[in-house]
Write a protein that holds these residues in place. Sequence first.
Motif, PDB file in Angstrom:
ATOM      1  N   TRP A  38      50.256  61.292  11.196  1.00 10.05           N
ATOM      2  CA  TRP A  38      49.734  61.605  12.522  1.00 10.05           C
ATOM      3  C   TRP A  38      49.124  63.008  12.478  1.00 10.05           C
ATOM      4  O   TRP A  38      49.688  63.972  12.995  1.00 10.05           O
ATOM      5  N   PRO A  39      47.961  63.171  11.842  1.00 10.71           N
ATOM      6  CA  PRO A  39      47.406  64.507  11.604  1.00 10.71           C
ATOM      7  C   PRO A  39      47.106  65.305  12.870  1.00 10.71           C
ATOM      8  O   PRO A  39      47.153  66.534  12.848  1.00 10.71           O
ATOM      9  N   GLU A  40      46.839  64.645  13.964  1.00  5.58           N
ATOM     10  CA  GLU A  40      46.494  65.351  15.202  1.00  5.58           C
ATOM     11  C   GLU A  40      47.715  65.896  15.941  1.00  5.58           C
ATOM     12  O   GLU A  40      47.579  66.722  16.844  1.00  5.58           O
ATOM     13  N   ALA A  64      51.124  54.977  16.572  1.00  4.14           N
ATOM     14  CA  ALA A  64      50.975  53.670  17.223  1.00  4.14           C
ATOM     15  C   ALA A  64      52.118  53.417  18.200  1.00  4.14           C
ATOM     16  O   ALA A  64      51.907  52.855  19.288  1.00  4.14           O
ATOM     17  N   GLU A  65      53.312  53.837  17.847  1.00  6.95           N
ATOM     18  CA  GLU A  65      54.474  53.663  18.725  1.00  6.95           C
ATOM     19  C   GLU A  65      54.332  54.521  19.986  1.00  6.95           C
ATOM     20  O   GLU A  65      54.652  54.097  21.085  1.00  6.95           O
ATOM     21  N   PHE A  66      53.854  55.763  19.793  1.00  4.03           N
ATOM     22  CA  PHE A  66      53.684  56.658  20.931  1.00  4.03           C
ATOM     23  C   PHE A  66      52.575  56.163  21.850  1.00  4.03           C
ATOM     24  O   PHE A  66      52.707  56.201  23.078  1.00  4.03           O
ATOM     25  N   ALA A  67      51.480  55.677  21.268  1.00  3.74           N
ATOM     26  CA  ALA A  67      50.359  55.175  22.068  1.00  3.74           C
ATOM     27  C   ALA A  67      50.763  53.950  22.872  1.00  3.74           C
ATOM     28  O   ALA A  67      50.266  53.741  23.981  1.00  3.74           O
ATOM     29  N   ARG A  90      48.579  67.128  29.012  1.00  3.76           N
ATOM     30  CA  ARG A  90      48.901  67.237  27.575  1.00  3.76           C
ATOM     31  C   ARG A  90      49.446  65.928  27.035  1.00  3.76           C
ATOM     32  O   ARG A  90      49.134  65.535  25.915  1.00  3.76           O
ATOM     33  N   VAL A  91      50.278  65.246  27.825  1.00  7.07           N
ATOM     34  CA  VAL A  91      50.795  63.947  27.397  1.00  7.07           C
ATOM     35  C   VAL A  91      49.648  62.955  27.252  1.00  7.07           C
ATOM     36  O   VAL A  91      49.579  62.202  26.266  1.00  7.07           O
ATOM     37  N   SER A  92      48.719  62.970  28.203  1.00  8.32           N
ATOM     38  CA  SER A  92      47.558  62.069  28.118  1.00  8.32           C
ATOM     39  C   SER A  92      46.716  62.383  26.892  1.00  8.32           C
ATOM     40  O   SER A  92      46.252  61.471  26.190  1.00  8.32           O
ATOM     41  N   ALA A  93      46.498  63.663  26.621  1.00  9.00           N
ATOM     42  CA  ALA A  93      45.718  64.053  25.444  1.00  9.00           C
ATOM     43  C   ALA A  93      46.429  63.636  24.158  1.00  9.00           C
ATOM     44  O   ALA A  93      45.790  63.168  23.203  1.00  9.00           O
ATOM     45  N   LEU A  94      47.740  63.779  24.141  1.00 10.38           N
ATOM     46  CA  LEU A  94      48.514  63.373  22.962  1.00 10.38           C
ATOM     47  C   LEU A  94      48.464  61.858  22.787  1.00 10.38           C
ATOM     48  O   LEU A  94      48.311  61.364  21.661  1.00 10.38           O
ATOM     49  N   ARG A  95      48.566  61.126  23.870  1.00  8.01           N
ATOM     50  CA  ARG A  95      48.477  59.654  23.794  1.00  8.01           C
ATOM     51  C   ARG A  95      47.095  59.226  23.304  1.00  8.01           C
ATOM     52  O   ARG A  95      46.966  58.320  22.482  1.00  8.01           O
ATOM     53  N   GLN A  96      46.061  59.904  23.788  1.00  4.63           N
ATOM     54  CA  GLN A  96      44.698  59.581  23.343  1.00  4.63           C
ATOM     55  C   GLN A  96      44.529  59.879  21.853  1.00  4.63           C
ATOM     56  O   GLN A  96      43.945  59.090  21.124  1.00  4.63           O
ATOM     57  N   ARG A  99      46.089  57.179  19.889  1.00  2.06           N
ATOM     58  CA  ARG A  99      45.256  55.973  19.826  1.00  2.06           C
ATOM     59  C   ARG A  99      44.092  56.141  18.847  1.00  2.06           C
ATOM     60  O   ARG A  99      43.731  55.214  18.142  1.00  2.06           O
ATOM     61  N   ASP A 100      43.491  57.331  18.832  1.00  6.01           N
ATOM     62  CA  ASP A 100      42.291  57.583  18.030  1.00  6.01           C
ATOM     63  C   ASP A 100      42.590  58.240  16.688  1.00  6.01           C
ATOM     64  O   ASP A 100      41.678  58.771  16.062  1.00  6.01           O
ATOM     65  N   THR A 101      43.812  58.227  16.258  1.00  8.37           N
ATOM     66  CA  THR A 101      44.202  58.962  15.053  1.00  8.37           C
ATOM     67  C   THR A 101      43.456  58.476  13.814  1.00  8.37           C
ATOM     68  O   THR A 101      43.055  57.316  13.723  1.00  8.37           O
ATOM     69  N   ILE A 102      43.322  59.390  12.868  1.00  8.36           N
ATOM     70  CA  ILE A 102      42.710  59.049  11.580  1.00  8.36           C
ATOM     71  C   ILE A 102      43.794  58.891  10.511  1.00  8.36           C
ATOM     72  O   ILE A 102      43.522  58.963   9.327  1.00  8.36           O
ATOM     73  N   ALA A 103      45.007  58.670  10.957  1.00  8.81           N
ATOM     74  CA  ALA A 103      46.154  58.592  10.048  1.00  8.81           C
ATOM     75  C   ALA A 103      46.055  57.378   9.133  1.00  8.81           C
ATOM     76  O   ALA A 103      45.405  56.382   9.438  1.00  8.81           O
TER      77      ALA A 103
END
Length: 181
Positions: A38-40, A64-67, A90-96, A99-103
């Motif tokens: 989860w690099p972000e 994926a679990e957090f999203a 911040r929670v919304s930004a973290l959830r986004q 979802r969009d992670t490059i992991a």
Amino acid sequence: FLTTPYVELRLLSVQRHRLTVEATRFKNRLQGVLDLAWPEFLGHFSSLHKRPPLAILERWPLPAEFAAAAPQTVGRHIKAAPRGHISRERVSALRQSARDTIALTQATPERRMEITQLLARWALVREQLVQVEARIVGLVAPLFTLLGREISGRDLILLAGGLFLIWKSTGEIHHSLEGVE
């Protein structure tokens, strides 16, 4: 009688150093695993040492679990953590970002287990560090009172060290004066 507090303080300080090195090693290893899983994540928090990021990782180690978690569940979980406050934005930004992670998505059960184990080990080392520091502080607690002054284990160690330095320097001065004759 002066050697016991000194030896204990020395052993505790060595143990504290080793635990600090070990805690740093676990934190760095966790950061390395998060860079893959989860690099972000680390960009959303100033430090992994704080309770909210640890609470999130303990509950949802993978993005994926957090999203997939409900926003209300995330909010309740973070608020339940000591000093846990993160704004909804911040929670919304973290959830986004989850979802969009490059992991990397390969071996996710193994990564989940590795993150969980690292968190547990790091928590254990941090708890041991707190216990060692509490014992060190205990050496500073007063042992007895002499002439209205409280004397602690640390004071006895400093007194013994000071007396040793006086004895050693006096011997060196005496030895150097004998050589002059």
